[in-house]
Structure formats: C-alpha cells, structure tokens
Design a protein around this motif. Structure first.
Motif: not given
Lengths: 285, 294
Positions: A103-124
C-alpha cells in the motif's frame, strides 16, 4: 459576544465554500462564452463530429474526441488486470506486513510526476515500438501503455480499499467454514466490493481521459483519425496544449474551448456516474 | 475440480500481475537513477556560477537548473498560500456547519472540480489572463501570479476534502466533551477539533504541494517558458522543473542537454519523494505534539 463571533466564523466558512463552488461553474461558463464565435459559425454537429479541415473553414474536434478514447480505453483495459491482481494480493492473498508495504508503494506511485513517465516513455518505449513493431513509434499504443501504468495506482487503491471494507464478520464466517484465502476473496469479498470497485474504474477512466502530458509526449499528435494502435493520434487535452495561435479571435484558436467543454462534460458525467453507483450500493445495503 | 483450477489460476495471475506492476515501476526508477545520478551535482544546478552568489541573487545562472528550481519553489509557495485559507475554511464548513443537503450539493461541485483535467484549469487561467489584459491592464499576461492562482484552484478540492475527512473522522467523545462543558462551536473547533485533526489536514496539504510541484499542464498555458531566469516580479514569466523536463524531451540538441533532462527528472522525483515521506511522518507525529505541546 461569543455568539456573534460564531456567526461571523460560520459566514466566513460558508463564503469560502461558496466561492469555490462558484469558481467551478465559472470555468464552464467562461469556456462557453469564449467558444461562442465557433458555435455561431459552424453547424453544431460539425464542431463535435466534424473533421479538422482549416482549408474549408471547418474546425471540428471529432477526431480529437476519437483520439482521446482510442488512448484512454486501452489504457484502462491494460490497467485492469494489473490493478485486480495487485489489489487481490493486497486485500487477501498476502499477509499483513506485505499489505502495508504494497500500500505504501502504491501510494508513492500516485505521487510520481506524470512528466517523468512521459520522459521515460519517449526514450525507452517509443524506440522499442518503432524497431519491433514498425510505424512512427509515437503512437496510440505507446501512450496507452504508459497511461496504464499511470492510472493503475488509483485503481489499486480504490479496489483494495473496497475489498478490505467488506464486513469482517462475513469474511471470518467463511473462514470458519473452511474457506481458504482465495475462496474468501472470490466468493465473499469480491461480490460485496463490486460497487466500490466500479467507482474506482470510473475515476481511473476519468484520469485517463483528462491526462495531458502522456498523450502529448507519446502519441504523436497527428491530426486525423487513427486506424490502428501503431498510428499517431491527437487527444482533446493535447489539442488544447498545442494550439498557440497568435490571433486570439481566429476560429482555430476558439476550437480549444470546444475541447475544454467536451472534457468538462466528461468529468461531470463521471461524477454523476459515481454518485449513481454509490446510491445503488446504499440501497442494496 | 474446475473450481480449484480457476482458483489456483487466479491466485497465480494475481501474484504475477503484482510482480509485473512493481518491476515496471522499479525498472523506471532504476533507469532514472542510472542515467541521472552521474550528472547530479553542483554544476547541474548552478552551471559555472558560484552557488552562494546565485542563491543571494548576485549572479545569474545560465546553464544550470537553478532558475527552474527557484521557479518551482515560488510556484509551490504562492499557490499553497493562496489555496490554504479558502480550502481549509471550505472544508471546515462542509464538516462542521453544512446541513446534509447543502453538504451533498457542495460535494458535487468539489467532485467535479477535483475531476476537471488540469489542462482545462490551465485554459481557464489563460482565458482570465487574456480577459484581464484586454479589459483592465495591458501589463497582465500569462505570468507567475496567473499560474499560481490556477494551481491553487487545481489543488483546492484536495485541501477541502482532506480537511473535511480529517474533521469528520474524529470520534464522538472528542467532539462532544467541550460543548458539554459550555464551549461554543467555534471554541470547540479551534481548541479541540482542529488540533486533533491537524496531522491529517497537514499531510493532505503536503500531498497537494506535491501536485503543485509536478503539474505541467496548468503552467504550460499560464506563463512558464524555457528560459526566463529567476522571476523578478509576480507578473513576469518564469521557468519550472516539470516544464523543463517536457521541453528537453522534444528540444534537446545534444547528449549533454539530454543528461540534464535526466538530472531534472531525478531532482523532481526526489522533491516528490521527500514530500511523500514528510506527509507520512507528519501523519504519525503532529497530532500528539499539537495536543500535548511536547
């Protein structure tokens, strides 16, 4: 003296709530007023269903609406098994210590900035799709896959919360009858939790429809109807982010308010849907 | 027989899905650390400029993230300061004063507000700026103040809801003792209810600060730009970390710039992680301190 202080405080708290509610409605009114020139010009259906053809003076957002759903629906479909599986482990299959950690991990995941997901998506992810599956790489598939990861925590939290909210007496009765962990989960907890889980599903769909950055960075933003998962698409949110007309009075610029209205209506619809689900749950209980 | 097979399959798949989800996220974070840690350092933030001079405002930083970090900091402070009084007051009204019917009606608005996509909030802020520019003062255009107002509006429903839930979840004995001894509603609120609910309210606020720090869609319509330096006034344009990451992902010229992008991702993720941990700690400890003054 004390009572008048109380009355003043109450008036102040009420006005703060009032201001917030009025502002919420103001957003919608603003967009209608600013979009008016567009609605006066074209026929009503052309705007919502029509294609984007500036040469003919038609600025329909039909393809953007389609693009939004092309990306959001697969994201929810991809996210659903991940969320179900994880919430099953949290609510029933794992032990109490594992539950806390997850639960703590999932809560933390909700706080990961969207733009970082986008950035990694572009390059991975984008290069991987381009090389393995062909196409331009920036496409519906790339956006929905990353979006699925983004909305999964929201869904997991709702799912596991509703599963764990089931009356412990029922669960323990099943246990006393010899039901194992998976049996208690499937035949006792799951049926009772379905209403709350439906709420989570609607809210996750709302998040997927309203997200800007993932589609903007990963879907390619091409104007036109996607024909498959490897085609680029433009979402309503992406369209708002991309239009930078110098001329505020042009119809092209005004089209972003039609997008805003569509998104606002989606939000309102999802809130009403959630209320219906909750009411149904109360009546059933 | 079929049933046990199905049960076993579902158990297996559930564990598998959990594993997949966390491997994806851990892989993302690991990759970010792998790419970002080597660039993390003084020159990533301050470039060639002396850090002390930059912090004191005596020297400008040209090739570092310092202006973006400061822009994000200003943005977070301003929008939180704007959203807090209204959000907490509205939350108190919903929890303590509103009759049930009014509470439901307000709740409907705040649920919509919470669901409005951030880009639509940004569009609203942008429209307001254009409106003010036309009708009041030519000096107003998308700027730090407009962004902060829009962000405050974005996080308002979270602050309202966390205040409301924190107050509503207080048990009845705590709620009723002070009024029974003759305290007014306001006294009960100020001296009993808010101190008891404080830790949950504050941890909700900290999480909404995280949203201010990470949101990109609102600010990209309301005044953030790629290069602006440290904002000199509320009406100037500014830089911000999430927008920098977005900008670099499309506009990077060479490997060095891309590396800076990874560094910026890591700093932003670090900020969000610290806020998250802080929120958890506050939840545990603050109520105790507020009540017993230790």
């Amino acid at each position: 003296m004390k009572t008048s202080g109380d009355a003043i405080a109450k008036a102040f708290f009420l006005s703060c709530a009032g201001i917030s509610a009025v502002m919420t409605s103001a957003v919608f009114l603003f967009m209608i007023v600013l979009g008016l020139p567009l609605f006066r010009k074209g026929s009503f259906m052309d705007i919502w269903m029509g294609t984007w053809s500036p040469a003919e003076g038609v600025f329909g957002i039909g393809h953007m609406i389609a693009g939004t759903f092309w990306i959001a629906i697969p994201a929810v479909v991809l996210s659903l098994p991940l969320s179900l599986g994880t919430s099953f482990v949290i609510a029933g299959l794992g032990g109490p210590r594992l539950r806390e950690t997850l639960i703590s991990l999932v809560r933390f995941m909700t706080g990961i900035p969207t733009v970082i997901y986008g950035f990694l998506g572009i390059f991975l992810l984008v290069p991987l799709i381009r090389e393995e599956l062909g196409g331009p790489g920036m496409c519906v598939l790339a956006a929905s896959m990353v979006l699925a990861v983004l909305i999964t925590p929201t869904m997991v939290l709702f799912f596991s919360h509703s599963l764990m909210a089931v009356d412990p007496a029922h669960v323990q009765a099943a246990r006393a009858l010899g039901a194992g962990r998976i049996q208690r989960l499937l035949y006792v907890m799951l049926p009772e939790a379905l209403g709350g889980m439906a709420t989570g599903l609607v809210l996750a769909l709302g998040r997927a429809l309203g997200d800007t950055l993932i589609a903007l960075m990963l879907a390619g933003n091409a104007l036109g109807m996607p024909a498959g998962f490897l085609d680029p698409a433009r979402t309503l949110t992406g369209h708002i982010a991309l239009v930078q007309a110098a001329d505020y009075d042009s119809l092209e610029f005004r089209s972003i308010f039609a997008c805003g209205i569509a998104l606002y209506l989606f939000t309102t619809a999802s809130v009403i849907a959630v209320r219906f689900i909750e009411r149904g749950k109360k009546e059933a209980a | 027989m079929m049933r046990t097979l199905m049960e076993k399959t579902i158990t297996f798949l559930s564990w598998l899905m959990t594993l997949v989800l966390f491997s994806v996220v851990l892989f993302f974070i690991g990759y970010l650390l792998h790419k970002g840690l080597p660039v993390l350092g003084r020159s990533l933030v301050f470039g060639e400029t002396d850090p002390m001079q930059a912090i004191l405002g005596r020297a400008r930083v040209f090739d570092g993230l310092f202006p973006a970090v400061m822009g994000t900091l200003y943005l977070v402070l301003l929008s939180t300061a704007l959203a807090l009084p209204i959000g907490i007051s509205a939350g108190i009204y919903l929890a303590e004063y509103a009759p049930p019917a009014a509470g439901r009606r307000f709740g409907f608005f705040f649920d919509i507000l919470a669901g409005i996509p951030s880009i639509v909030i940004g569009l609203f802020g942008f429209s307001v700026a254009v409106f003010l520019h036309k009708h009041f003062s030519g000096r107003i255009s998308p700027c730090l103040l407009i962004s902060a107002l829009s962000l405050a509006f974005l996080v308002l429903p979270y602050i309202i809801r966390s205040t409301q839930v924190a107050l509503e979840s207080l048990p009845a004995p705590i709620r009723r003792t002070a009024p029974a001894l003759g305290a007014t509603r306001l006294q009960n609120l100020v001296y009993v209810l808010i101190p008891h609910a404080l830790s949950n309210i504050v941890s909700g606020i900290i999480l909404s600060i995280g949203r201010c720090a990470e949101d990109t869609a609102v600010i990209m319509l309301t005044g953030v730009v790629a290069t602006a330096g440290i904002p000199s006034s509320l009406l100037s344009q500014y830089e911000a970390l999430p927008f920098y990451i977005y900008y670099i992902s499309g506009q990077y010229a060479d490997q060095a710039e891309l590396d800076k992008g990874y560094g910026a991702c890591l700093i932003l993720l670090g900020i969000c992680a610290v806020l998250f941990i802080l929120a958890g700690m506050v939840k545990k400890h603050l109520t105790h301190r507020a009540l017993y003054k230790v």
